[in-house]
Design a protein around this motif. Structure first.
Motif, PDB file in Angstrom:
ATOM      1  N   UNK A 262       0.833  -1.208   0.000  1.00  0.00           N
ATOM      2  CA  UNK A 262       0.000   0.000   0.000  1.00  0.00           C
ATOM      3  C   UNK A 262       0.868   1.257   0.000  1.00  0.00           C
ATOM      4  N   UNK A 263       1.860   1.294   0.846  1.00  0.00           N
ATOM      5  CA  UNK A 263       2.739   2.465   0.916  1.00  0.00           C
ATOM      6  C   UNK A 263       3.446   2.693  -0.418  1.00  0.00           C
ATOM      7  N   UNK A 264       4.025   1.656  -0.981  1.00  0.00           N
ATOM      8  CA  UNK A 264       4.770   1.790  -2.246  1.00  0.00           C
ATOM      9  C   UNK A 264       3.862   2.150  -3.419  1.00  0.00           C
ATOM     10  N   UNK A 265       2.598   1.739  -3.355  1.00  0.00           N
ATOM     11  CA  UNK A 265       1.665   2.024  -4.453  1.00  0.00           C
ATOM     12  C   UNK A 265       1.007   3.389  -4.347  1.00  0.00           C
ATOM     13  N   UNK A 266       0.664   3.802  -3.130  1.00  0.00           N
ATOM     14  CA  UNK A 266      -0.161   4.998  -2.938  1.00  0.00           C
ATOM     15  C   UNK A 266       0.655   6.241  -2.586  1.00  0.00           C
ATOM     16  N   UNK A 267       1.568   6.129  -1.634  1.00  0.00           N
ATOM     17  CA  UNK A 267       2.250   7.319  -1.125  1.00  0.00           C
ATOM     18  C   UNK A 267       3.016   8.115  -2.183  1.00  0.00           C
ATOM     19  N   UNK A 268       3.691   7.479  -3.155  1.00  0.00           N
ATOM     20  CA  UNK A 268       4.412   8.279  -4.156  1.00  0.00           C
ATOM     21  C   UNK A 268       3.506   9.179  -5.015  1.00  0.00           C
ATOM     22  N   UNK A 269       2.207   8.939  -5.003  1.00  0.00           N
ATOM     23  CA  UNK A 269       1.283   9.820  -5.725  1.00  0.00           C
ATOM     24  C   UNK A 269       1.068  11.133  -4.985  1.00  0.00           C
ATOM     25  N   UNK A 270       1.393  11.166  -3.694  1.00  0.00           N
ATOM     26  CA  UNK A 270       1.129  12.325  -2.842  1.00  0.00           C
ATOM     27  C   UNK A 270       2.394  12.955  -2.256  1.00  0.00           C
ATOM     28  N   UNK A 271       3.431  12.156  -2.109  1.00  0.00           N
ATOM     29  CA  UNK A 271       4.632  12.580  -1.393  1.00  0.00           C
ATOM     30  C   UNK A 271       5.885  12.236  -2.203  1.00  0.00           C
ATOM     31  N   UNK A 272       7.017  12.879  -1.863  1.00  0.00           N
ATOM     32  CA  UNK A 272       8.296  12.457  -2.449  1.00  0.00           C
ATOM     33  C   UNK A 272       8.628  11.014  -2.026  1.00  0.00           C
ATOM     34  N   UNK A 273       9.456  10.348  -2.802  1.00  0.00           N
ATOM     35  CA  UNK A 273       9.822   8.955  -2.545  1.00  0.00           C
ATOM     36  C   UNK A 273      10.390   8.758  -1.136  1.00  0.00           C
TER      37      UNK A 273
ATOM     38  N   UNK B 116      -8.206  -7.244   8.220  1.00  0.00           N
ATOM     39  CA  UNK B 116      -9.488  -7.360   7.532  1.00  0.00           C
ATOM     40  C   UNK B 116      -9.400  -8.486   6.515  1.00  0.00           C
ATOM     41  N   UNK B 117     -10.299  -9.451   6.654  1.00  0.00           N
ATOM     42  CA  UNK B 117     -10.365 -10.597   5.750  1.00  0.00           C
ATOM     43  C   UNK B 117     -11.572 -10.404   4.836  1.00  0.00           C
ATOM     44  N   UNK B 118     -11.350 -10.539   3.537  1.00  0.00           N
ATOM     45  CA  UNK B 118     -12.432 -10.422   2.565  1.00  0.00           C
ATOM     46  C   UNK B 118     -12.236 -11.522   1.524  1.00  0.00           C
ATOM     47  N   UNK B 119     -13.227 -12.355   1.364  1.00  0.00           N
ATOM     48  CA  UNK B 119     -13.114 -13.456   0.409  1.00  0.00           C
ATOM     49  C   UNK B 119     -11.997 -14.421   0.755  1.00  0.00           C
ATOM     50  N   UNK B 120     -11.716 -14.572   2.039  1.00  0.00           N
ATOM     51  CA  UNK B 120     -10.683 -15.504   2.482  1.00  0.00           C
ATOM     52  C   UNK B 120      -9.275 -14.939   2.459  1.00  0.00           C
ATOM     53  N   UNK B 121      -9.100 -13.705   2.006  1.00  0.00           N
ATOM     54  CA  UNK B 121      -7.767 -13.108   1.919  1.00  0.00           C
ATOM     55  C   UNK B 121      -7.656 -11.886   2.823  1.00  0.00           C
ATOM     56  N   UNK B 122      -6.472 -11.667   3.355  1.00  0.00           N
ATOM     57  CA  UNK B 122      -6.197 -10.466   4.144  1.00  0.00           C
ATOM     58  C   UNK B 122      -6.018  -9.301   3.182  1.00  0.00           C
ATOM     59  N   UNK B 123      -6.846  -8.253   3.357  1.00  0.00           N
ATOM     60  CA  UNK B 123      -6.823  -7.118   2.424  1.00  0.00           C
ATOM     61  C   UNK B 123      -6.511  -5.790   3.104  1.00  0.00           C
ATOM     62  N   UNK B 124      -6.501  -5.764   4.435  1.00  0.00           N
ATOM     63  CA  UNK B 124      -6.241  -4.517   5.141  1.00  0.00           C
ATOM     64  C   UNK B 124      -5.852  -4.775   6.573  1.00  0.00           C
ATOM     65  N   UNK B 125      -5.378  -3.724   7.213  1.00  0.00           N
ATOM     66  CA  UNK B 125      -4.974  -3.821   8.610  1.00  0.00           C
ATOM     67  C   UNK B 125      -5.194  -2.482   9.297  1.00  0.00           C
TER      68      UNK B 125
ATOM     69  N   UNK C  40      -5.028  -2.734   0.896  1.00  0.00           N
ATOM     70  CA  UNK C  40      -4.365  -2.982  -0.389  1.00  0.00           C
ATOM     71  C   UNK C  40      -5.038  -2.164  -1.495  1.00  0.00           C
ATOM     72  N   UNK C  41      -4.260  -1.621  -2.418  1.00  0.00           N
ATOM     73  CA  UNK C  41      -4.818  -0.730  -3.446  1.00  0.00           C
ATOM     74  C   UNK C  41      -6.003  -1.309  -4.215  1.00  0.00           C
ATOM     75  N   UNK C  42      -5.969  -2.577  -4.576  1.00  0.00           N
ATOM     76  CA  UNK C  42      -7.067  -3.178  -5.340  1.00  0.00           C
ATOM     77  C   UNK C  42      -8.372  -3.194  -4.555  1.00  0.00           C
ATOM     78  N   UNK C  43      -8.290  -3.156  -3.242  1.00  0.00           N
ATOM     79  CA  UNK C  43      -9.474  -3.240  -2.383  1.00  0.00           C
ATOM     80  C   UNK C  43      -9.934  -1.881  -1.851  1.00  0.00           C
TER      81      UNK C  43
END
Length: 152
Positions: free
Chosen positions: A21-32, A59-68, A82-85
């Protein structure tokens, strides 16, 4: 969706959720450097401390961990999905669970919101009560909102 208490055998899954999540989302808002800072902050040792506190969940959704999410006292210390969720109610579900736990002992929840999360928190009734700046390497500034919400 089901939000469950994190256990030590989930540390690797939580690490993956956080870092993806950090590697996918944060660079859109902040410097690396900001993304790098948060990835260093959320080390496996840090995650194991959160799990040991009893205040970290997955957070479990559809049997997979998708958030915390995690809290300490009345302070929400992190919510990551996670970005997809994202944009599917996962973050709100985690927040509902964290706020319910906090409301057992406190009438107000507080958090420091990263730029990507501010809008979600505002929609949930959080108000900005201040701003924070953290200086990182190479004179990079991490800017964030200090927010709170009355729970009762």
């Amino acid at each position: 969706m089901e939000y469950i208490r994190a256990e030590s055998n989930m540390a690797d899954v939580i690490y993956t959720i956080l870092h993806t999540t950090i590697r996918s989302v944060y660079p859109k808002y902040y410097p690396q450097e900001v993304a790098d800072f948060f990835c260093r902050l959320h080390s496996k040792e840090h995650i194991l401390e959160g799990i040991a506190s009893g205040n970290m969940g997955v957070l479990i959704d559809g049997g997979a961990a998708v958030g915390t999410g995690c809290f300490d006292g009345n302070h929400i210390t992190g919510v990551y999905v996670l970005p997809f969720h994202q944009k599917k109610g996962c973050g709100s579900h985690i927040m509902d669970c964290l706020e319910t736990e906090i409301a057992k002992e406190y009438d107000t929840a507080v958090l420091e919101a990263s730029l990507p999360g501010v809008c979600m928190y505002e929609r949930r009734g959080y108000k900005t009560v201040g701003h924070g700046v953290c200086m990182l390497e190479q004179d990079v500034k991490l800017v964030y909102e200090k927010m709170e919400k009355k729970l009762v």
